[in-house]
Design a protein around this motif. Structure first.
Motif, short mmCIF file in Angstrom:
data_model
loop_
_atom_site.label_atom_id
_atom_site.label_comp_id
_atom_site.label_asym_id
_atom_site.label_seq_id
_atom_site.Cartn_x
_atom_site.Cartn_y
_atom_site.Cartn_z
N GLY A 1 33.40 15.77 39.30
CA GLY A 1 33.02 14.86 38.23
C GLY A 1 32.63 15.56 36.95
N ASN A 2 32.84 16.87 36.92
CA ASN A 2 32.51 17.67 35.75
C ASN A 2 33.80 18.04 35.03
OD1 ASN A 2 31.63 19.48 33.83
ND2 ASN A 2 30.54 20.81 35.25
N ALA A 3 33.98 17.58 33.80
CA ALA A 3 35.23 17.81 33.08
C ALA A 3 35.49 19.30 32.84
CB ALA A 3 35.20 17.07 31.75
N LYS A 4 34.44 20.09 32.77
CA LYS A 4 34.64 21.53 32.55
C LYS A 4 35.37 22.19 33.72
CE LYS A 4 30.36 22.70 31.42
NZ LYS A 4 29.24 23.55 30.95
N ASP A 5 35.26 21.58 34.90
CA ASP A 5 35.92 22.16 36.06
C ASP A 5 37.43 22.04 36.01
OD1 ASP A 5 33.58 23.04 37.16
OD2 ASP A 5 33.27 21.26 38.40
N PHE A 6 37.95 21.26 35.07
CA PHE A 6 39.39 21.23 34.85
C PHE A 6 39.90 22.62 34.47
CE2 PHE A 6 42.90 20.91 31.77
CZ PHE A 6 43.85 20.26 32.53
N TYR A 7 39.08 23.38 33.79
CA TYR A 7 39.48 24.71 33.31
C TYR A 7 39.14 25.82 34.31
CZ TYR A 7 39.55 22.11 28.94
OH TYR A 7 39.80 21.18 27.97
N LEU A 8 38.30 25.52 35.31
CA LEU A 8 37.80 26.58 36.19
C LEU A 8 38.90 27.29 36.99
CD1 LEU A 8 35.35 28.12 37.14
CD2 LEU A 8 34.97 26.35 38.87
N PRO A 9 39.85 26.58 37.63
CA PRO A 9 40.89 27.31 38.38
C PRO A 9 41.67 28.28 37.50
CG PRO A 9 40.90 24.99 38.97
CD PRO A 9 39.99 25.11 37.79
N GLY A 10 42.01 27.85 36.30
CA GLY A 10 42.74 28.75 35.40
C GLY A 10 41.92 29.96 35.00
N MET A 11 40.63 29.75 34.80
CA MET A 11 39.76 30.87 34.45
C MET A 11 39.63 31.85 35.61
SD MET A 11 36.89 28.60 32.42
CE MET A 11 35.64 29.89 32.52
N LEU A 12 39.49 31.32 36.82
CA LEU A 12 39.41 32.19 38.00
C LEU A 12 40.72 32.94 38.21
CD1 LEU A 12 37.52 29.82 40.47
CD2 LEU A 12 36.60 31.83 39.31
N TYR A 13 41.83 32.27 37.96
CA TYR A 13 43.14 32.93 38.06
C TYR A 13 43.25 34.07 37.04
CZ TYR A 13 48.17 33.65 37.62
OH TYR A 13 49.42 34.22 37.54
N THR A 14 42.79 33.81 35.82
CA THR A 14 42.83 34.84 34.79
C THR A 14 41.98 36.03 35.18
OG1 THR A 14 43.19 33.18 33.06
CG2 THR A 14 42.35 35.33 32.36
N LEU A 15 40.80 35.76 35.74
CA LEU A 15 39.91 36.85 36.19
C LEU A 15 40.58 37.65 37.30
CD1 LEU A 15 37.18 38.30 36.25
CD2 LEU A 15 36.37 36.51 37.80
N GLY A 16 41.13 36.96 38.29
CA GLY A 16 41.79 37.66 39.39
C GLY A 16 42.99 38.46 38.92
N LEU A 17 43.77 37.90 38.00
CA LEU A 17 44.94 38.60 37.49
C LEU A 17 44.53 39.83 36.68
CD1 LEU A 17 48.02 38.49 37.34
CD2 LEU A 17 47.80 37.12 35.26
N GLY A 18 43.48 39.70 35.88
CA GLY A 18 42.99 40.85 35.12
C GLY A 18 42.55 41.98 36.03
N LEU A 19 41.83 41.64 37.10
CA LEU A 19 41.40 42.66 38.06
C LEU A 19 42.61 43.26 38.78
CD1 LEU A 19 38.28 40.87 39.61
CD2 LEU A 19 38.28 42.84 38.06
N ALA A 20 43.60 42.43 39.09
CA ALA A 20 44.79 42.93 39.78
C ALA A 20 45.54 43.94 38.92
CB ALA A 20 45.71 41.76 40.14
N TYR A 21 45.64 43.67 37.63
CA TYR A 21 46.31 44.63 36.73
C TYR A 21 45.60 45.98 36.74
CZ TYR A 21 49.67 41.46 34.50
OH TYR A 21 50.73 40.62 34.24
N VAL A 22 44.27 45.94 36.64
CA VAL A 22 43.51 47.19 36.59
C VAL A 22 43.57 47.92 37.92
CG1 VAL A 22 41.20 48.18 36.30
CG2 VAL A 22 41.98 46.34 34.78
N ILE A 23 43.36 47.20 39.02
CA ILE A 23 43.31 47.83 40.34
C ILE A 23 44.66 48.44 40.70
CG2 ILE A 23 43.03 47.39 42.80
CD1 ILE A 23 40.92 45.27 42.03
N THR A 24 45.74 47.72 40.45
CA THR A 24 47.06 48.25 40.79
C THR A 24 47.40 49.46 39.92
OG1 THR A 24 48.10 46.63 39.30
CG2 THR A 24 47.96 46.07 41.65
N ALA A 25 46.94 49.46 38.68
CA ALA A 25 47.18 50.62 37.81
C ALA A 25 46.43 51.83 38.34
CB ALA A 25 46.76 50.31 36.38
N VAL A 26 45.19 51.62 38.77
CA VAL A 26 44.39 52.72 39.33
C VAL A 26 45.04 53.26 40.60
CG1 VAL A 26 42.18 53.28 40.43
CG2 VAL A 26 42.22 51.91 38.34
N CYS A 27 45.61 52.37 41.41
CA CYS A 27 46.23 52.77 42.68
C CYS A 27 47.63 53.36 42.51
CB CYS A 27 46.30 51.57 43.62
SG CYS A 27 44.69 50.94 44.15
N GLY A 28 48.14 53.40 41.28
CA GLY A 28 49.44 54.00 41.04
C GLY A 28 50.62 53.08 41.26
#
Length: 243
Positions: free
Chosen positions: A100-127
Motif C-alpha cells: 500500500g506504499n506507492a514508493k515500493d513501486f520503485y523498490l524492486p528496480g532499486m534493489l536490482y540496480t544495487l545487485g547489478l552494481g555489486l555484480a559488476y564490481v565483484i566479477t571485475a575483482v574476480c577476473g
C-alpha cells in the motif's frame, strides 16, 4: 609507414569503433530501449503526482509496458528489453499493491540496480568482468578474451568497474530518498537518473573498447576449422580412391 598505409589503418580504426558502437547499442537496446525503460516510471509518477491514486498509477505503468511489448511483436523486433521492462514494472506493481506504499513501486528496480552494481564490481575483482560476459557473444568472441586477448580483458574489467561505480553511486542517491523523501520526489529523481548514468556508462565502455585490441571471432575460427577438416577428409577420400 607509407602515405597509403596510414589512411588504411585509420579507416580500420574507424570501422572498429563503428562496430563497437553498434554492438553496444544492440546489447543495451539503443535509443528505443532507453525510452521503453523511462516511459512506465514516468507515467506512474506523473499520474501519482496529479491524483495520488496508487492503483491507477500502477495499472497505467503496467499497461504501457505491455503496449510497448505488443508494438515490438507487431513490428517483429527484438523484445528482450521490452519484456525485461514489463517484468520490472510488474514486480513494482506487486510490491506497491501488497504494502500500500506507492514508493515500493520503485523498490524492486532499486534493489536490482544495487545487485547489478555489486555484480559488476565483484566479477571485475574476480577476473571475469560481467560486461565481458554480456558483450562477448555480441562481438562473436564469447570468452576468448579471458585467455587469448589480455588487452580486451583489461578493457572489459575497466568497463565493469565503471558500470559498478555508476550504479552504486545512483543507489547512494536513491536509497536515502526512499527512506526520507515522498513518493513524487523519489519518482522524479529516479526518472531523471534513468538515462544520464546509463549513457555515461555506455560511453565509458565505448572509450575502453575502442582502444582495446579487436575481438577474436571464434565463430569464424570454428567455421574455418570445419572447412579445413572437410577439405582434409575430401583429400583423404581422393587419395584412397586413387590407390
Amino acid at each position: 609507414m607509407t602515405s597509403l598505409d596510414k589512411p588504411t589503418e585509420e579507416n580500420s580504426a574507424d570501422d572498429a569503433r563503428a562496430v563497437t558502437e553498434a554492438a553496444l547499442f544492440e546489447a543495451f537496446g539503443g535509443v528505443r530501449g532507453m525510452v521503453e525503460t523511462v516511459v512506465p516510471g514516468l507515467l506512474f509518477v506523473t499520474i501519482y503526482t496529479i491524483n495520488k491514486d496508487l492503483h491507477l498509477s500502477a495499472i497505467a505503468a503496467l499497461a504501457v509496458s505491455l503496449v510497448l511489448v505488443v508494438v515490438r511483436l507487431v513490428m517483429k523486433d527484438t523484445v528482450k528489453h521490452a519484456f525485461s521492462g514489463v517484468f520490472g514494472v510488474a514486480f513494482g506493481v506487486v510490491f506497491a499493491m501488497m504494502t500500500g506504499n506507492a514508493k515500493d513501486f520503485y523498490l524492486p528496480g532499486m534493489l536490482y540496480t544495487l545487485g547489478l552494481g555489486l555484480a559488476y564490481v565483484i566479477t571485475a575483482v574476480c577476473g571475469v568482468p560481467l560486461i565481458g560476459l554480456i558483450l562477448g557473444p555480441v562481438f562473436k568472441e564469447n570468452l576468448s578474451w579471458r585467455t587469448r586477448n589480455p588487452g580486451r580483458k583489461k578493457a572489459y574489467t575497466k568497463a565493469s568497474y565503471a558500470w559498478g561505480a555508476i550504479l552504486l553511486a545512483k543507489c547512494a542517491i536513491l536509497f536515502p530518498l526512499y527512506w526520507w523523501a515522498d513518493t513524487t520526489q523519489l519518482g522524479w529523481v529516479l526518472v531523471a537518473l534513468k538515462i544520464p548514468p546509463f549513457l555515461l556508462a555506455v560511453w565509458l565502455t565505448w572509450v575502453f573498447l575502442a582502444k582495446a585490441p579487436a575481438p577474436i571471432d571464434v565463430f569464424a575460427e570454428m567455421e574455418a576449422e570445419e572447412k579445413a577438416a572437410e577439405e582434409r577428409e575430401r583429400q583423404a577420400a581422393a587419395r584412397s580412391s586413387e590407390s
